[in-house]
Every structure is written in C-alpha cells, then in structure tokens.
Motif scaffolding. Structure first.
Motif, PDB file in Angstrom:
ATOM      1  N   TYR B  35       0.850  -1.182   0.000  1.00 26.56           N
ATOM      2  CA  TYR B  35       0.000   0.000   0.000  1.00 26.56           C
ATOM      3  C   TYR B  35       0.894   1.243   0.000  1.00 26.56           C
ATOM      4  O   TYR B  35       2.015   1.219   0.474  1.00 26.56           O
ATOM      5  CB  TYR B  35      -0.871   0.052   1.257  1.00 26.56           C
ATOM      6  CG  TYR B  35      -1.831  -1.087   1.418  1.00 26.56           C
ATOM      7  CD1 TYR B  35      -1.437  -2.272   2.043  1.00 26.56           C
ATOM      8  CD2 TYR B  35      -3.139  -0.987   0.970  1.00 26.56           C
ATOM      9  CE1 TYR B  35      -2.323  -3.321   2.198  1.00 26.56           C
ATOM     10  CE2 TYR B  35      -4.032  -2.031   1.124  1.00 26.56           C
ATOM     11  CZ  TYR B  35      -3.614  -3.182   1.741  1.00 26.56           C
ATOM     12  OH  TYR B  35      -4.491  -4.223   1.899  1.00 26.56           O
ATOM     13  N   GLN B  37       0.458   5.375   1.292  1.00 27.82           N
ATOM     14  CA  GLN B  37      -0.409   6.270   2.064  1.00 27.82           C
ATOM     15  C   GLN B  37       0.003   7.702   1.803  1.00 27.82           C
ATOM     16  O   GLN B  37       1.160   8.078   2.027  1.00 27.82           O
ATOM     17  CB  GLN B  37      -0.326   5.955   3.559  1.00 27.82           C
ATOM     18  CG  GLN B  37      -1.326   6.749   4.387  1.00 27.82           C
ATOM     19  CD  GLN B  37      -1.309   6.327   5.850  1.00 27.82           C
ATOM     20  OE1 GLN B  37      -0.286   5.980   6.401  1.00 27.82           O
ATOM     21  NE2 GLN B  37      -2.485   6.337   6.475  1.00 27.82           N
ATOM     22  N   GLY B  42      -5.393   8.832   1.589  1.00 28.08           N
ATOM     23  CA  GLY B  42      -5.514   7.626   2.402  1.00 28.08           C
ATOM     24  C   GLY B  42      -4.612   6.510   1.908  1.00 28.08           C
ATOM     25  O   GLY B  42      -3.655   6.722   1.164  1.00 28.08           O
ATOM     26  N   LEU B  43      -4.935   5.304   2.310  1.00 27.93           N
ATOM     27  CA  LEU B  43      -4.191   4.105   1.936  1.00 27.93           C
ATOM     28  C   LEU B  43      -4.760   3.517   0.657  1.00 27.93           C
ATOM     29  O   LEU B  43      -5.966   3.296   0.554  1.00 27.93           O
ATOM     30  CB  LEU B  43      -4.320   3.046   3.034  1.00 27.93           C
ATOM     31  CG  LEU B  43      -3.253   3.052   4.102  1.00 27.93           C
ATOM     32  CD1 LEU B  43      -3.795   2.455   5.379  1.00 27.93           C
ATOM     33  CD2 LEU B  43      -2.045   2.248   3.638  1.00 27.93           C
ATOM     34  N   GLN B  45      -4.111   0.402  -2.314  1.00 27.98           N
ATOM     35  CA  GLN B  45      -3.395  -0.841  -2.571  1.00 27.98           C
ATOM     36  C   GLN B  45      -2.691  -0.777  -3.919  1.00 27.98           C
ATOM     37  O   GLN B  45      -3.295  -0.419  -4.937  1.00 27.98           O
ATOM     38  CB  GLN B  45      -4.359  -2.016  -2.519  1.00 27.98           C
ATOM     39  CG  GLN B  45      -3.685  -3.370  -2.395  1.00 27.98           C
ATOM     40  CD  GLN B  45      -4.673  -4.476  -2.109  1.00 27.98           C
ATOM     41  OE1 GLN B  45      -5.782  -4.460  -2.610  1.00 27.98           O
ATOM     42  NE2 GLN B  45      -4.281  -5.454  -1.291  1.00 27.98           N
ATOM     43  N   GLY B  58      -3.430  -3.850  -7.746  1.00 25.82           N
ATOM     44  CA  GLY B  58      -4.410  -3.200  -6.893  1.00 25.82           C
ATOM     45  C   GLY B  58      -4.956  -1.974  -7.597  1.00 25.82           C
ATOM     46  O   GLY B  58      -5.107  -1.962  -8.819  1.00 25.82           O
ATOM     47  N   ASP B  59      -5.204  -0.934  -6.840  1.00 27.93           N
ATOM     48  CA  ASP B  59      -5.817   0.264  -7.417  1.00 27.93           C
ATOM     49  C   ASP B  59      -4.820   1.209  -8.082  1.00 27.93           C
ATOM     50  O   ASP B  59      -5.192   1.969  -8.967  1.00 27.93           O
ATOM     51  CB  ASP B  59      -6.578   1.031  -6.324  1.00 27.93           C
ATOM     52  CG  ASP B  59      -7.805   0.268  -5.858  1.00 27.93           C
ATOM     53  OD1 ASP B  59      -8.133   0.336  -4.663  1.00 27.93           O
ATOM     54  OD2 ASP B  59      -8.434  -0.389  -6.703  1.00 27.93           O
ATOM     55  N   LEU B  88       4.468   7.223   1.805  1.00 31.11           N
ATOM     56  CA  LEU B  88       4.712   6.273   2.883  1.00 31.11           C
ATOM     57  C   LEU B  88       4.168   4.921   2.419  1.00 31.11           C
ATOM     58  O   LEU B  88       2.987   4.813   2.086  1.00 31.11           O
ATOM     59  CB  LEU B  88       4.014   6.736   4.157  1.00 31.11           C
ATOM     60  CG  LEU B  88       4.140   5.863   5.403  1.00 31.11           C
ATOM     61  CD1 LEU B  88       5.604   5.676   5.786  1.00 31.11           C
ATOM     62  CD2 LEU B  88       3.369   6.492   6.553  1.00 31.11           C
ATOM     63  N   PHE B  90       3.499   0.772   2.890  1.00 29.30           N
ATOM     64  CA  PHE B  90       3.277  -0.290   3.860  1.00 29.30           C
ATOM     65  C   PHE B  90       3.143  -1.629   3.150  1.00 29.30           C
ATOM     66  O   PHE B  90       2.466  -1.744   2.133  1.00 29.30           O
ATOM     67  CB  PHE B  90       2.007  -0.043   4.677  1.00 29.30           C
ATOM     68  CG  PHE B  90       2.105   1.079   5.643  1.00 29.30           C
ATOM     69  CD1 PHE B  90       1.533   2.304   5.359  1.00 29.30           C
ATOM     70  CD2 PHE B  90       2.762   0.908   6.851  1.00 29.30           C
ATOM     71  CE1 PHE B  90       1.617   3.349   6.259  1.00 29.30           C
ATOM     72  CE2 PHE B  90       2.856   1.947   7.762  1.00 29.30           C
ATOM     73  CZ  PHE B  90       2.283   3.169   7.461  1.00 29.30           C
TER      74      PHE B  90
END
Lengths: 113, 112
Positions: B35, B37, B42-43, B45, B58-59, B88, B90
């Motif tokens: 992910y 951020q 927001g977070l 994927q 993902g997106d 950032l 993750f």
C-alpha cells in the motif's frame, strides 16, 4: 468501484466518554470489513475483523458492527482513554475477482484527559 | 516474534534511480500486499499476491513491479522512480485475503 468513507474526519472527546466511529461502503458485496488504528508515524494495528456473515465483533472495550444491506459499519469505543488517541481506519475486502482492499480515509480521534 | 519487516525504513533517492523495498513475514502467510499512504488520499493498494508466483494489480499499480518467488518475501520494485511516488509505503500479510491483516512499520520514500 468500491468507495469507503468515514465520518467524522476528526473527533475530540473528554476521557471516559463512549463514542462511535462510522464507516460507509458503496458496494455491499464484501468478504469482510476490518478496523485498524494508526498511531502517528507508525504502521497499522488490526483491531477487529468482521466477516460478511457476521453482524458484530467485540474485543475488550471495542465493539464493531456490520450492516451490509445499508453499507455501514460502526466502531464503538467504551469508556475512552487518552491512550485511545489515534487515527482509526476501516477497510473493505471486495468479493470480486480482484481480492483487493479499499480503505477509508480515517477518523482522527483525540481523547482529552 | 511474529512480524512483518520492511527495509529500508527511510529512503531518499533521485528520479530514475531504480530501487527495491523489501518486505518479509515470518508467519507463513499466503496473502501479501503493498500500500501507499498519501495525505488526503488515504491508503491505496498497489499490488497484492495470493500465493507464490501469483500477483495482481491493486488500485494504483502504475510505476511499480512486484515479485513473489518465496512465500515469506514480497519486494516492491520502482524501476524508474518519479517525484509523484514520494509516499509512505506499507507491506501487509495475512493467511488469506479474508483473514486479519498484519502491517509492517512502513517505509518513507522521498524521490527528488
């Protein structure tokens, strides 16, 4: 395409209050919904996971509910403490071919001593 | 201790210089994902992997590559980083996609 929203964006409460955080999703065809907390500069910590067949989950002072028909989940925090101050995020896992998670923007909670 | 580790934790690089962010988990999880951020977004994927040699977008996969040659590792590769990939990042893992996800501590990437 799944969209997840959270209300309110920020919340400030005095210590000891019970509070509710809201999460809404547009596509009710989900596998599950997960609640996380994120402390500043840190990673995410899983709080509760609700499968699509469940209506609620409880862990200590936390209770999460799921209503797929209305596209809503709530996180209830009882007797809030300053240590609960963090950002709370919800994430929905879709049932489609793509097993991808969609996160909400989060609610920033401050519990004042 | 059961955990997801990421390295490096902080990275400053320049546009176009290939880099890899490693992710490793010791919980024998099959599902892993990346992910990013960003403030206000927001977070989101980037990629996920249901098992060894099985990855999917993902997106926001543009500009990223992944590989899953071993169950425990899921590196994120930026072949030609650009400033809009400053973020950032993750890594997360779970037994399966529908199980509880465990997150790594994050990697803060700055691309100049």
């Amino acid at each position: 395409k799944q969209e997840v929203t959270q209300i309110p964006a920020a919340l400030s409460v005095p210590e000891g209050e019970n509070l509710v955080l809201n999460c809404s999703f547009t596509d009710s065809a989900i596998y599950n919904l997960q609640w996380f907390r994120q402390d500043p500069g840190k990673g995410l910590t899983s709080l509760l996971l609700i499968q699509s067949s469940q209506r609620e989950q409880t862990s200590g002072r936390l209770n999460a509910s799921l209503d797929k028909s209305s596209g809503r989940s709530t996180l209830y925090i009882a007797a809030s403490q300053p240590g609960d101050s963090a950002t709370y995020l919800c994430a929905a896992l879709g049932r489609g071919l793509g097993q991808n998670f969609v996160f909400g923007p989060g609610t920033r909670l401050s519990v004042l001593p | 201790e059961a955990q997801v580790t990421q390295n490096p934790r902080y990275l400053i690089t320049v546009t176009g210089k290939k880099l890899t962010v490693t992710c490793s988990q010791n919980m024998n999880h099959e599902y892993m994902s990346w992910y990013r951020q960003d403030p206000g977004l927001g977070l989101r994927q980037i990629y996920y992997s249901m098992n060894v040699e099985v990855t999917d977008k993902g997106d926001v996969p543009e500009g990223y590559k992944v590989s899953r040659k071993e169950k425990r590792n899921f590196p994120l590769i930026l072949e030609s980083p650009s400033p809009n990939q400053t973020s950032l990042y993750f890594c997360a893992s779970s037994f399966a996609s529908y199980n509880e996800q465990f997150f790594g501590p994050g990697t803060r990437l700055t691309v100049l």
